[in-house]
Each structure stands twice: as C-alpha cells, then as structure tokens.
Scaffold this motif. Structure first.
Motif, PDB file in Angstrom:
ATOM      1  N   ARG A 434       7.098  26.665  11.734  1.00 50.22           N
ATOM      2  CA  ARG A 434       8.342  27.156  11.127  1.00 50.22           C
ATOM      3  C   ARG A 434       8.194  27.162   9.619  1.00 50.22           C
ATOM      4  O   ARG A 434       7.519  26.288   9.048  1.00 50.22           O
ATOM      5  CB  ARG A 434       9.537  26.279  11.532  1.00 50.22           C
ATOM      6  N   VAL A 435       8.828  28.164   8.955  1.00 43.89           N
ATOM      7  CA  VAL A 435       8.802  28.273   7.496  1.00 43.89           C
ATOM      8  C   VAL A 435      10.232  28.381   6.993  1.00 43.89           C
ATOM      9  O   VAL A 435      10.999  29.236   7.453  1.00 43.89           O
ATOM     10  CB  VAL A 435       7.996  29.502   7.030  1.00 43.89           C
ATOM     11  N   ASP A 436      10.600  27.495   6.069  1.00 41.76           N
ATOM     12  CA  ASP A 436      11.929  27.556   5.455  1.00 41.76           C
ATOM     13  C   ASP A 436      12.045  28.882   4.696  1.00 41.76           C
ATOM     14  O   ASP A 436      11.254  29.146   3.767  1.00 41.76           O
ATOM     15  CB  ASP A 436      12.107  26.391   4.487  1.00 41.76           C
ATOM     16  N   PRO A 437      12.997  29.742   5.058  1.00 39.19           N
ATOM     17  CA  PRO A 437      13.099  31.060   4.408  1.00 39.19           C
ATOM     18  C   PRO A 437      13.407  30.986   2.916  1.00 39.19           C
ATOM     19  O   PRO A 437      13.189  31.958   2.198  1.00 39.19           O
ATOM     20  CB  PRO A 437      14.232  31.740   5.177  1.00 39.19           C
ATOM     21  N   ASN A 438      13.918  29.841   2.449  1.00 39.56           N
ATOM     22  CA  ASN A 438      14.241  29.684   1.032  1.00 39.56           C
ATOM     23  C   ASN A 438      13.138  28.968   0.254  1.00 39.56           C
ATOM     24  O   ASN A 438      13.324  28.621  -0.912  1.00 39.56           O
ATOM     25  CB  ASN A 438      15.547  28.902   0.870  1.00 39.56           C
ATOM     26  N   SER A 439      11.992  28.755   0.859  1.00 42.77           N
ATOM     27  CA  SER A 439      10.914  27.996   0.229  1.00 42.77           C
ATOM     28  C   SER A 439       9.939  28.917  -0.496  1.00 42.77           C
ATOM     29  O   SER A 439       9.893  30.133  -0.271  1.00 42.77           O
ATOM     30  CB  SER A 439      10.156  27.189   1.281  1.00 42.77           C
ATOM     31  N   ALA A 440       9.132  28.291  -1.370  1.00 43.62           N
ATOM     32  CA  ALA A 440       8.075  29.039  -2.059  1.00 43.62           C
ATOM     33  C   ALA A 440       7.030  29.533  -1.074  1.00 43.62           C
ATOM     34  O   ALA A 440       6.402  30.573  -1.281  1.00 43.62           O
ATOM     35  CB  ALA A 440       7.427  28.157  -3.118  1.00 43.62           C
ATOM     36  N   ALA A 441       6.853  28.783   0.025  1.00 45.70           N
ATOM     37  CA  ALA A 441       5.881  29.203   1.049  1.00 45.70           C
ATOM     38  C   ALA A 441       6.279  30.542   1.661  1.00 45.70           C
ATOM     39  O   ALA A 441       5.430  31.400   1.918  1.00 45.70           O
ATOM     40  CB  ALA A 441       5.777  28.134   2.133  1.00 45.70           C
ATOM     41  N   ALA A 442       7.576  30.747   1.878  1.00 47.42           N
ATOM     42  CA  ALA A 442       8.047  32.024   2.413  1.00 47.42           C
ATOM     43  C   ALA A 442       7.805  33.143   1.408  1.00 47.42           C
ATOM     44  O   ALA A 442       7.443  34.266   1.780  1.00 47.42           O
ATOM     45  CB  ALA A 442       9.527  31.937   2.768  1.00 47.42           C
ATOM     46  N   ASP A 443       8.009  32.825   0.117  1.00 42.69           N
ATOM     47  CA  ASP A 443       7.761  33.825  -0.923  1.00 42.69           C
ATOM     48  C   ASP A 443       6.291  34.239  -0.955  1.00 42.69           C
ATOM     49  O   ASP A 443       5.972  35.378  -1.316  1.00 42.69           O
ATOM     50  CB  ASP A 443       8.166  33.293  -2.296  1.00 42.69           C
ATOM     51  N   LYS A 444       5.398  33.311  -0.574  1.00 44.39           N
ATOM     52  CA  LYS A 444       3.960  33.609  -0.561  1.00 44.39           C
ATOM     53  C   LYS A 444       3.519  34.202   0.787  1.00 44.39           C
ATOM     54  O   LYS A 444       2.336  34.288   1.068  1.00 44.39           O
ATOM     55  CB  LYS A 444       3.171  32.327  -0.842  1.00 44.39           C
ATOM     56  N   ARG A 445       4.478  34.595   1.615  1.00 42.93           N
ATOM     57  CA  ARG A 445       4.231  35.288   2.894  1.00 42.93           C
ATOM     58  C   ARG A 445       3.510  34.420   3.926  1.00 42.93           C
ATOM     59  O   ARG A 445       2.806  34.918   4.798  1.00 42.93           O
ATOM     60  CB  ARG A 445       3.453  36.588   2.668  1.00 42.93           C
ATOM     61  N   ILE A 446       3.690  33.107   3.836  1.00 46.16           N
ATOM     62  CA  ILE A 446       3.234  32.230   4.913  1.00 46.16           C
ATOM     63  C   ILE A 446       4.226  32.345   6.057  1.00 46.16           C
ATOM     64  O   ILE A 446       5.441  32.402   5.836  1.00 46.16           O
ATOM     65  CB  ILE A 446       3.124  30.773   4.429  1.00 46.16           C
ATOM     66  N   GLN A 447       3.749  32.392   7.281  1.00 41.23           N
ATOM     67  CA  GLN A 447       4.632  32.600   8.422  1.00 41.23           C
ATOM     68  C   GLN A 447       4.195  31.760   9.618  1.00 41.23           C
ATOM     69  O   GLN A 447       3.058  31.294   9.673  1.00 41.23           O
ATOM     70  CB  GLN A 447       4.660  34.079   8.804  1.00 41.23           C
ATOM     71  N   PRO A 448       5.108  31.557  10.580  1.00 42.59           N
ATOM     72  CA  PRO A 448       4.740  30.804  11.786  1.00 42.59           C
ATOM     73  C   PRO A 448       3.543  31.449  12.487  1.00 42.59           C
ATOM     74  O   PRO A 448       3.455  32.675  12.596  1.00 42.59           O
ATOM     75  CB  PRO A 448       6.003  30.890  12.646  1.00 42.59           C
ATOM     76  N   GLY A 449       2.639  30.603  12.933  1.00 47.98           N
ATOM     77  CA  GLY A 449       1.419  31.098  13.560  1.00 47.98           C
ATOM     78  C   GLY A 449       0.230  31.063  12.623  1.00 47.98           C
ATOM     79  O   GLY A 449      -0.919  31.134  13.067  1.00 47.98           O
ATOM     80  N   ASP A 450       0.492  30.960  11.304  1.00 48.42           N
ATOM     81  CA  ASP A 450      -0.608  30.760  10.361  1.00 48.42           C
ATOM     82  C   ASP A 450      -1.151  29.343  10.536  1.00 48.42           C
ATOM     83  O   ASP A 450      -0.439  28.441  11.018  1.00 48.42           O
ATOM     84  CB  ASP A 450      -0.138  30.952   8.919  1.00 48.42           C
ATOM     85  N   VAL A 451      -2.386  29.157  10.127  1.00 45.33           N
ATOM     86  CA  VAL A 451      -3.049  27.865  10.300  1.00 45.33           C
ATOM     87  C   VAL A 451      -3.541  27.354   8.955  1.00 45.33           C
ATOM     88  O   VAL A 451      -4.234  28.071   8.225  1.00 45.33           O
ATOM     89  CB  VAL A 451      -4.240  27.985  11.281  1.00 45.33           C
ATOM     90  N   ILE A 452      -3.160  26.107   8.610  1.00 43.97           N
ATOM     91  CA  ILE A 452      -3.667  25.477   7.387  1.00 43.97           C
ATOM     92  C   ILE A 452      -5.041  24.896   7.698  1.00 43.97           C
ATOM     93  O   ILE A 452      -5.191  23.995   8.527  1.00 43.97           O
ATOM     94  CB  ILE A 452      -2.723  24.364   6.895  1.00 43.97           C
ATOM     95  N   VAL A 453      -6.063  25.430   7.038  1.00 43.68           N
ATOM     96  CA  VAL A 453      -7.446  24.997   7.276  1.00 43.68           C
ATOM     97  C   VAL A 453      -7.850  23.899   6.291  1.00 43.68           C
ATOM     98  O   VAL A 453      -8.530  22.941   6.666  1.00 43.68           O
ATOM     99  CB  VAL A 453      -8.406  26.200   7.161  1.00 43.68           C
ATOM    100  N   GLU A 454      -7.434  24.067   5.020  1.00 40.96           N
ATOM    101  CA  GLU A 454      -7.765  23.081   3.990  1.00 40.96           C
ATOM    102  C   GLU A 454      -6.554  22.834   3.103  1.00 40.96           C
ATOM    103  O   GLU A 454      -5.717  23.725   2.919  1.00 40.96           O
ATOM    104  CB  GLU A 454      -8.927  23.566   3.106  1.00 40.96           C
ATOM    105  N   VAL A 455      -6.492  21.639   2.545  1.00 38.41           N
ATOM    106  CA  VAL A 455      -5.502  21.294   1.521  1.00 38.41           C
ATOM    107  C   VAL A 455      -6.261  20.676   0.362  1.00 38.41           C
ATOM    108  O   VAL A 455      -6.958  19.678   0.536  1.00 38.41           O
ATOM    109  CB  VAL A 455      -4.448  20.303   2.050  1.00 38.41           C
ATOM    110  N   GLY A 456      -6.150  21.285  -0.819  1.00 34.37           N
ATOM    111  CA  GLY A 456      -6.891  20.780  -1.966  1.00 34.37           C
ATOM    112  C   GLY A 456      -8.379  20.799  -1.739  1.00 34.37           C
ATOM    113  O   GLY A 456      -9.096  19.885  -2.182  1.00 34.37           O
ATOM    114  N   GLN A 457      -8.855  21.814  -1.014  1.00 38.81           N
ATOM    115  CA  GLN A 457     -10.280  22.020  -0.723  1.00 38.81           C
ATOM    116  C   GLN A 457     -10.881  20.917   0.154  1.00 38.81           C
ATOM    117  O   GLN A 457     -12.085  20.671   0.124  1.00 38.81           O
ATOM    118  CB  GLN A 457     -11.082  22.171  -2.020  1.00 38.81           C
TER     119      GLN A 457
END
Length: 500
Positions: A434-457
C-alpha cells in the motif's frame, strides 16, 4: 531623448539646458567605459558584409535528394449493385477510368520525398538524413548544374538519422570537409544550404543559438540549435561555419506552422563524422557497449549518495552478459568519468560510450558509497548487446511480515504476494502492499506491487531491514534515503525519499 526626459522631470527642478549637458556628459562617459571594458577580440568581431563568396565556394558540393518508394496499393472493388441498375455502367466506367476496377492485377503507387545532402568525397560519396530516403528503392542525386545521378545506399543509421549514398561519376565531384563542431559557440555565424520545399538550392544565414540540445528524437541527442532558416526539404543539408567547413547536418525544426520560426536543429559534425565513417567502412554502425541501465541523478539522490552535487549517471541495472559485469561495476555506482571524459548527467554517457571503439579498454570512474573508484572495462558492441535478454534477479522466499515506513506499507515476499502482483519467481526484496496517496512515495510513482530491493545501497529482505536501514541513515544526519525499487517485470530504478 532630452525632451522626453525633461517632460518626465518635476516642474522647476532641472532646467532642460542643464539636463542636456548632463546627459551628453553621461553618454560620453558610458561610451568610453564600454570601449575600454570590452575585450579587443569582441570589439573586432562584426557581421560579414556578405556571405556570397562563402556560398559560391561551397554550393557546388550541396545536392538535392529525390527518393521514390514504390508500394503495392489495394484495389477497390465496385459497389455491389443489382444487375441492370441504371448506375451499374456509370460506376464501372468511373472506377475503370481511375484504374481501380475489380481486376486481380495489383496496382503500384509511388511515394516521393525531397531533401538535401552534400558530397564529402570527390569519388561520389554523399551524406543526407536517414528520414529523407527512408525505405526508398529509387534514389537520385541532383547537382547544382542540373546533373542527375542514380544513387545506391552505402549504409544508414536511424539513431542519429544519417545515411551515406554513393553515385557513379566519370569526373571528380566538388566536395566539402567536416569542421570542429565542438569549437562552436552560441553567437557564431553559420550558413545553411539546402532544398526547401523542393525549390532548389537556397542559402540562409544565422547564428548558433545553443549547443547540446535534447529534443527526445533519439538516444544520442546533442543538437546544434540555429536560427538560420531551415524548412521542409532542408533535411540532410549542411550547416557551414565561416571557413566553409560542415559543422552540422540540418535535421529537424521546431515549428507550430510547419515553416521556419527560427528554431532549427543540426546533428553536430563531431557526432556525425564517426557514424559516417563506420557506415562507409562496414555498411553499418559498430557502437561501443557497456552493458548497464542508467538513470539521472537529482538533488535528493545526490544527497542520499553523498555526491555533493547532482552529477553523473546512476547505474540501475547491470547486464549479466555485458562488459560492465566482469569489470566490477555494480548497481548503485555513479559513473562520473568515462575514458577521460566527464559525465555531467545521464544523457552524456550513452553518447560517449557509443562513440568509443568496440574492444577498447577504458577507465571508468565511479562514486561508490561516497568514494571514487576506477574500473577498467573492455567495451563490447552495442548491436550485439541489444539482442541479449533482460536482467534477472536472484530468488528468495520468507514468511510474510508487514510494517510501515515512508508512507509505504511493506510485507516480506511470499507466494501469495507473487501471485497477487504477478511477480517473478526469482524476484527478491520487500513487497510494497500500500502507498499513502499523500506521501512523497506516491509523488515518485511508487505503487503497490513494487519491490524494494535495496535501501541505502544495502540489500533488504524484510520490512524490519527497511526500517533498520532508514533509522541508520537518519542517525548519520542524512536528509534522504535511496531506495532501489523493482516493478513486476523486474526492472529497477532508484528513488530518493526524504526521511525528515
């Protein structure tokens, strides 16, 4: 001027004769300042009195291109009319007169195009745009003296929109040479010669308006912009400097009317010359290939990577069979120099790599975790690399656990989530549910079903890994965190999000 200023002055404050003397003294002082402040070279430059000598010198090498394509046209069938109707004979006569009867013999239709070109070799080598000839099967080159010669295609390249033709001639032809387009500066005079609207040889003059223009026409956009009038039919014609050297090949215009509005674009000689040489030598292009997928670096990403300023090309994927893999280049590296050339942004890298000879070993400077490293890469051939399969990600499977952060609701990978979002069996990472529609993540076109592979490399496999990495980055005083996010097809991209 004095009267206008006088009229604007308050009544009784300044008398006109005194203002005149003050204005004259001021104008003299300003003129003296300008004369002494400007460099001598700038004072010496002026518009040419005439372009006639230059035009006369080079026009003989500029040609018109006529390209014809013969295609098979479908026959129209007669309307189905009742036998004996009064209109039966009328329709039959009409369609037969136009050659569109019910016969089985296929008709042929000719499509014609007109453009421009120029001779670069007295033996008969002519350069034009690829879009001028297209798929033509009948090409003629018309010279300024009216001579018309059949031409054959030596090679063509759609990515830079260039084509090389050859004509047979019993005498040496007038030819022109390429100049140094990298030496051009905005404001330099240029001359365009071509065949606008099929009128024949026409000369227009202007200046270089800008360099390095990207008009999203291809992967190697690096156009010269000029205000010299360029119209339909000028395509493929040369853009000359004042030495009579070809510094560009006129290719496109920006116009709401279809005619020149003073915004024309030419392929720089520095881009065109290597491609033309390859087409002459091999009949095809042989571009260098690195084997990486890149994206641009914005300010937030630069801060998250510790780059200081936004620069370079961020590696978002490495081809398993490409040259970058054995050289040690990795996802998250930022390429800042390639073979001694600075990579200012992601658009620079494809152009630099493509112009580098296949098989050459080059130094590639990358920023990895805030530090510069130099890797040696032996380039492959792009045309071979384009035939290879896309990247594949490693596999994993863990129990489902959910957590929230950065406006994202996340879960560990599971077979249920793979089925729900159509994820590949070998996809690794943390699933966004789930993505908060009012978040910066939504503005960057992140959506449900995407997968976070790395954080901070750093690789992550659970929501707890994600939050732990975010907390660590906050403790370092960083304002942004860099996520490597994959879609359902396994294509990855970097996304920088604020942690404040």
């Amino acid at each position: 001027m004095t009267q206008a200023l006088s009229a604007l002055a308050p009544s009784g404050t300044v008398r006109p004769n005194r203002l005149s003397r003050r204005l004259a003294a001021s104008c003299f002082a300003v003129a003296a300042f300008v004369a002494t402040a400007l460099p001598m070279a700038a004072q010496a430059r002026s518009a040419p009195e005439s372009f006639a000598d230059l035009a006369e010198e080079v026009t003989g090498a500029v040609v018109n291109i006529s390209a014809s394509t013969t295609v098979e046209a479908k026959n129209r069938t007669l309307p189905q009319l009742p036998p004996g109707t009064p209109f039966e004979d009328l329709f039959e006569e009409f369609f037969n007169r136009r050659g569109q009867g019910n016969g089985d013999t296929p008709r042929q239709r000719r499509s014609n195009s007109l453009g421009s070109g120029f001779v670069i070799d007295p033996s008969g080598i002519v350069v034009t745009n690829n879009h001028v000839i297209g798929d033509a099967n009948d090409i003629s080159v018309i010279f300024s003296d009216g001579t018309r010669l059949k031409a054959e295609i030596v090679g063509k390249d759609s990515k830079v929109d260039l084509a090389v033709l050859k004509v047979k001639t019993d005498k040496p032809l007038k030819a022109v040479k390429f100049g140094d387009s990298d030496a051009l500066r905005p404001g330099d005079w240029v001359l365009a010669i071509g065949n606008p609207f099929g009128l024949g040889g026409s000369v227009t003059a202007g200046i270089v308006s800008a360099r390095g223009r990207n008009i999203d026409s291809g992967p190697y956009d690096n156009y010269i912009q000029t205000d010299a009038a360029i119209n339909k039919g000028n395509s493929g014609g040369p853009l000359f400097n004042m030495k009579g050297e070809v510094v560009g090949i006129n290719t496109a215009i920006l116009s709401p009317t279809g005619g020149s509005v003073g915004i024309g674009f030419a392929v720089p000689a520095s881009t065109a010359a290597p491609v033309i040489e390859q087409l002459r030598q091999y009949g095809e292009t042989r571009r260098g290939w690195l084997g990486v997928r890149i994206q641009s670096v914005d300010d937030a990403t630069a801060e998250a990577l510790g780059l200081g300023t936004a620069r370079g090309a961020l590696i978002a994927g490495v081809d398993e069979k490409g040259p970058a893999k054995p050289a040690g280049l990795d996802v998250g590296d930022v390429i800042v120099r390639f073979d001694g050339k600075e990579v200012k942004d992601s658009r620079d890298l494809p152009r630099i790599v493509a112009s580098t000879p296949v098989g050459k070993t080059v130094d590639v400077v990358v920023v990895r975790k805030g530090k510069e490293e130099t890797k040696k890469v032996t380039l492959g051939r792009l045309e071979d690399g384009e035939k290879q399969a896309n990247l594949q990600q490693p596999s994993t499977d863990t129990p489902t656990v959910t957590r929230q952060a950065l406006g994202l609701e996340m879960a560990t990978m599971s077979e249920d989530l793979r089925r729900r979002y159509g994820l590949k069996d070998d996809q690794k990472g943390v699933v966004i549910t789930r993505v908060d529609p009012n978040s910066a993540a939504a503005d960057k076109r992140i959506q449900p079903g995407d997968v976070i592979v790395e954080v901070g490399q750093e690789p992550v496999s659970s929501p707890a890994d994600v939050t732990k990495r975010i907390d660590a980055i906050k403790s370092q005083g960083r304002k942004s965190v860099l996520l490597l996010v994959a879609n359902s097809q396994g294509e990855v991209r970097f996304v920088a999000l604020s942690v404040e």
